[in-house]
Design a protein around this motif. Structure first.
Motif, short mmCIF file in Angstrom:
data_model
loop_
_atom_site.label_atom_id
_atom_site.label_comp_id
_atom_site.label_asym_id
_atom_site.label_seq_id
_atom_site.Cartn_x
_atom_site.Cartn_y
_atom_site.Cartn_z
N ARG A 60 0.83 -1.21 0.00
CA ARG A 60 0.00 0.00 0.00
C ARG A 60 0.87 1.25 0.00
O ARG A 60 0.61 2.21 -0.73
N LEU A 61 1.90 1.25 0.84
CA LEU A 61 2.82 2.39 0.89
C LEU A 61 3.53 2.57 -0.44
O LEU A 61 3.63 3.70 -0.95
N ALA A 62 3.99 1.49 -1.02
CA ALA A 62 4.68 1.57 -2.31
C ALA A 62 3.76 2.11 -3.39
O ALA A 62 4.16 2.95 -4.20
N SER A 65 3.46 5.74 -3.25
CA SER A 65 4.73 6.46 -3.41
C SER A 65 5.00 6.91 -4.83
O SER A 65 6.05 7.50 -5.10
N GLY A 66 4.09 6.60 -5.72
CA GLY A 66 4.22 7.06 -7.10
C GLY A 66 5.49 6.57 -7.76
O GLY A 66 5.77 5.38 -7.79
N GLU A 67 6.30 7.51 -8.26
CA GLU A 67 7.52 7.14 -8.98
C GLU A 67 8.57 6.48 -8.10
O GLU A 67 9.54 5.92 -8.60
N HIS A 68 8.39 6.52 -6.79
CA HIS A 68 9.36 5.92 -5.85
C HIS A 68 8.93 4.53 -5.39
O HIS A 68 9.49 3.99 -4.44
N ARG A 69 7.95 3.95 -6.07
CA ARG A 69 7.42 2.65 -5.69
C ARG A 69 8.51 1.59 -5.59
O ARG A 69 8.62 0.87 -4.60
N ALA A 70 9.36 1.51 -6.61
CA ALA A 70 10.42 0.50 -6.63
C ALA A 70 11.39 0.70 -5.46
O ALA A 70 11.82 -0.28 -4.83
#
Length: 89
Positions: A60-62, A65-70
Motif C-alpha cells: 500500500r505504501l509503495a 509512493s508514485g515514482e518511488h514505488r520500486a
C-alpha cells in the motif's frame, strides 16, 4: 531520557569513553585511581518496541509512493539502509 536530554545509550557511551581515558591515565601513573570506575546511577538502556509493516502495508505504501514505488519495495524487502540505496558513485 536523562535529565539533560541525552539518551541512556549516549550517556553510557560517553561514560565508557571517559572511563577508558581515565584508566589509561591510571596505567600511566598520571592518576592514582579512576574516578569513573564503579559509578552508580548510570541510566539503563530500555528496549524499544519495534513496529514493522505487514507485506500488505508495504505494498500500500509503495503504491502511494508514485515514482518511488520500486525504491520503497527495495528498502522494505532487502534490508539495505537509506544511504546504501541512494549512494551515487
Amino acid at each position: 531520557m536523562v535529565a539533560n536530554g541525552a539518551g541512556a545509550t549516549t550517556v553510557l557511551r560517553a561514560h565508557g569513553v571517559l572511563s577508558g581515558i581515565l584508566a589509561d591515565a591510571v596505567k600511566g601513573k598520571r592518576l592514582a585511581a579512576n574516578p569513573a570506575k564503579g559509578v552508580e546511577n548510570l541510566p539503563r538502556r530500555t528496549a524499544r518496541r519495534h513496529v514493522y509493516l505487514s507485506a500488505h502495508d508495504v505494498h500500500r505504501l509503495a503504491d502511494e509512493s508514485g515514482e518511488h514505488r520500486a525504491l520503497v519495495l527495495v528498502l522494505a524487502y532487502t534490508g539495505i539502509r537509506w544511504g546504501e540505496a541512494v549512494l551515487r558513485r
